[in-house]
Every structure is written in C-alpha cells, then in structure tokens.
Scaffold this motif. Structure first.
Motif, PDB file in Angstrom:
ATOM      1  N   UNK A  27     -22.430   7.178 -13.735  1.00  0.00           N
ATOM      2  CA  UNK A  27     -23.517   6.307 -14.177  1.00  0.00           C
ATOM      3  C   UNK A  27     -23.889   6.521 -15.640  1.00  0.00           C
ATOM      4  N   UNK A  28     -23.169   7.390 -16.343  1.00  0.00           N
ATOM      5  CA  UNK A  28     -23.446   7.561 -17.766  1.00  0.00           C
ATOM      6  C   UNK A  28     -23.131   6.261 -18.499  1.00  0.00           C
ATOM      7  N   UNK A  57     -23.569  14.144  -2.487  1.00  0.00           N
ATOM      8  CA  UNK A  57     -24.986  14.382  -2.712  1.00  0.00           C
ATOM      9  C   UNK A  57     -25.354  14.083  -4.158  1.00  0.00           C
ATOM     10  N   UNK A  58     -26.531  13.482  -4.343  1.00  0.00           N
ATOM     11  CA  UNK A  58     -27.011  13.202  -5.691  1.00  0.00           C
ATOM     12  C   UNK A  58     -26.432  11.955  -6.324  1.00  0.00           C
ATOM     13  N   UNK A  59     -25.767  11.114  -5.544  1.00  0.00           N
ATOM     14  CA  UNK A  59     -25.126   9.918  -6.100  1.00  0.00           C
ATOM     15  C   UNK A  59     -25.890   8.632  -5.787  1.00  0.00           C
ATOM     16  N   UNK A  60     -27.151   8.766  -5.396  1.00  0.00           N
ATOM     17  CA  UNK A  60     -27.911   7.581  -4.982  1.00  0.00           C
ATOM     18  C   UNK A  60     -28.077   6.572  -6.110  1.00  0.00           C
ATOM     19  N   UNK A  64     -28.184   2.448  -5.960  1.00  0.00           N
ATOM     20  CA  UNK A  64     -29.315   1.685  -6.499  1.00  0.00           C
ATOM     21  C   UNK A  64     -28.860   0.681  -7.561  1.00  0.00           C
ATOM     22  N   UNK A  65     -27.871   1.068  -8.362  1.00  0.00           N
ATOM     23  CA  UNK A  65     -27.421   0.190  -9.445  1.00  0.00           C
ATOM     24  C   UNK A  65     -26.820  -1.105  -8.906  1.00  0.00           C
ATOM     25  N   UNK A 100     -19.615   5.518   1.816  1.00  0.00           N
ATOM     26  CA  UNK A 100     -19.445   6.588   2.784  1.00  0.00           C
ATOM     27  C   UNK A 100     -19.556   7.897   2.016  1.00  0.00           C
ATOM     28  N   UNK A 101     -20.081   8.933   2.638  1.00  0.00           N
ATOM     29  CA  UNK A 101     -20.296  10.202   1.929  1.00  0.00           C
ATOM     30  C   UNK A 101     -19.215  11.213   2.308  1.00  0.00           C
TER      31      UNK A 101
END
Length: 283
Positions: A27-28, A57-60, A64-65, A100-101
């Motif tokens: 997402x940078x 984890x931490x990729x929400x 959202x984008x 999927x995670x």
C-alpha cells in the motif's frame, strides 16, 4: 481465456521497516496510487477480473482500499469534488476481488496454494504485490500461453552479479525473447547461476502447480519455494519464459521505492518531468 489471478500480499516487508510496521508495503504510494493498485489495474486491463488476495495479519488497509467508502464518497459528492469522486468509483469497480488469509508465512509457494479452491481446474495468473512494470506484461503472458498452451513465467536479464537475489532459469531460446525452461534455482551464488535470466514475480500457471506445491519440501529459508514446485512441474509439463522488454520496479527496499516514484512520475505525468529532471540534477 484466463480469468483468475492470485496476488500474494502476506509478507512482512522487513526491508522497508519502519515504514511497514503498521502499513502494508503493497500500500505504499508510487506517485498517486498504492503499489498494489498498479498490479490490479494491469490484470483487469488484460481481462483477468477475478482476483484473490492472499493476505496476512495487518493487511486490512488493502481490503479497505478496494472496498467502497460510502462516507467519503458522499462527502466528495456533496462538496462537488466530482473528479476525485470519479477516481474512487474507478477503484470500486476494479474487478471482482476476494480475500483469504495465509495463517503463517511459509513462502510464496504456500501462499499460492491458498488459491487452489478459488482457481479450480483452470490456468491462472500470479502477480506479486510489490512489483510493477512500465508496461502491462500480463498481455505478454497471455500471448505466450495462447501460442504454447503451457505455463509461462516473466523473465528479466540482469547483471550477473545480481542473480543471487532472485530465482534464475536455465533455458533454451526457441524464438526471440522466448525460452523453453529446463530448470530453475532459487537465489544461487554468482558462480552457480545457470544464466542471468531471473524470474520477475509474474506467472501464468497450469492448475497442476497446486499438486506440485503439495509435493514440495521446505527449501531456501525454510519456505515452500515456488521455483522448487516449478522444477517438479517441469518433469510433466512444459514451462516457457518470456523476457520482458520494459522496466521492472521491485519495491522491496527503500531505494527501489524511491526510484519507482521518481521514474514513474517523470514518465507518466508530463508536467512533473522537467521539474524532476532539474530537481534531481541540482541535488
């Protein structure tokens, strides 16, 4: 027709810390868009509209984008900011996106395996989420698949001293820019590398790759390496490589990220070009 793609985005982005402590590296921003949006746009432009993100984890922020932000869109509409609203609507309509995670970081091969039920018995594309190209190479993968009817990987010729950072192929040239792959090795030493043609992170796979990933033991770094699975696939099916003719931006570290921003801004946005040339020249 190849209609499905997997984008693995579960990595920690450790080479970009501390930027990536709370922000997914995918997402940078590169100029005015996050890295991963370039990847999705190329797939959709080439007609591959069903896309699975393999997250961690931490990729929400990625989810959202690509989701609709009703509150923001209503605010833009009420403020008459229609050009910005149009940009958001375009993101809303970028393909059919699923998630999927990956439960633990066990390598690219393992991440791809999470897409088995999504793909089914079809050929599919894999694009890593931290690499973008100055041209849409998805068309090149599809063109080679249409001609040869087998798995295809994107290749790039790099200086010999850089091969230790990549998967490297041994292959036979069968036409200009096209190679029949004989074998692959993950991150070899300069002395052991069979060539200076490296695997760039863009693939078009036969569904049989899932079976081969399951047969693959942990390799370099204790991870399930996709190069090892492809070597197993080669025993039963052909794989061809397409040498790319454009720039590749591997945004795995800070320098790569900075270079991508400067070069893409100067190439894609005409009003920035002269300013950036003069700005860099005077540093």
């Amino acid at each position: 027709m190849v209609k499905k793609a997997i984008i693995p985005v579960a990595g920690f982005g450790t080479r970009l810390l501390p930027i990536t402590k709370a922000q997914p590296k995918e997402m940078l921003p590169v100029v005015n868009k996050p890295i991963v949006q370039y990847v999705v746009e190329d797939l959709v432009e080439a007609g591959v509209k069903n896309i699975l993100f393999v997250t961690g984890k931490g990729k929400q922020a990625i989810e959202n984008h690509f989701d609709i932000n009703y509150e923001l869109e209503c605010k833009l509409k009420a403020s008459g900011k229609n050009s910005l609203l149009k940009i958001l609507k375009e993101i809303d309509n970028l393909g059919n996106i699923y998630y999927v995670r990956q439960k633990e970081p066990k390598g690219l091969g393992d991440a791809i395996l999470y897409g088995e039920n999504f793909v089914g018995n079809e050929y599919f594309i894999v694009m890593v989420g931290d690499t973008i190209y100055s041209e849409n190479i998805v068309f090149d993968l599809l063109k080679a698949y249409k001609k040869y009817g087998c798995s295809v990987i994107a290749l790039e010729r790099v200086p010999k001293e850089e091969v230790y950072k990549y998967g490297v192929i041994e292959g036979e040239k069968i036409e200009d820019g096209i190679y029949k792959i004989k074998s692959m090795v993950e991150k070899p030493s300069v002395e052991e590398a069979p060539s200076n043609l490296i695997i760039t992170g863009a693939y078009l796979f036969s569904p049989k790759i899932f079976e081969k990933i399951k047969e693959t033991s942990p390799g370099k770094g204790g991870e399930i390496q996709i190069t090892d699975a492809m070597n197993l696939l080669l025993k039963e099916e052909d794989i061809v490589g397409v040498e790319i003719k454009c720039k590749r931006y591997d945004i795995g570290d800070v320098l790569g990220w900075l270079k991508a921003n400067v070069e893409i801004a100067s190439e894609k946005i005409p009003e920035f070009r002269e300013f950036l040339k003069e700005f860099v020249k005077n540093l």
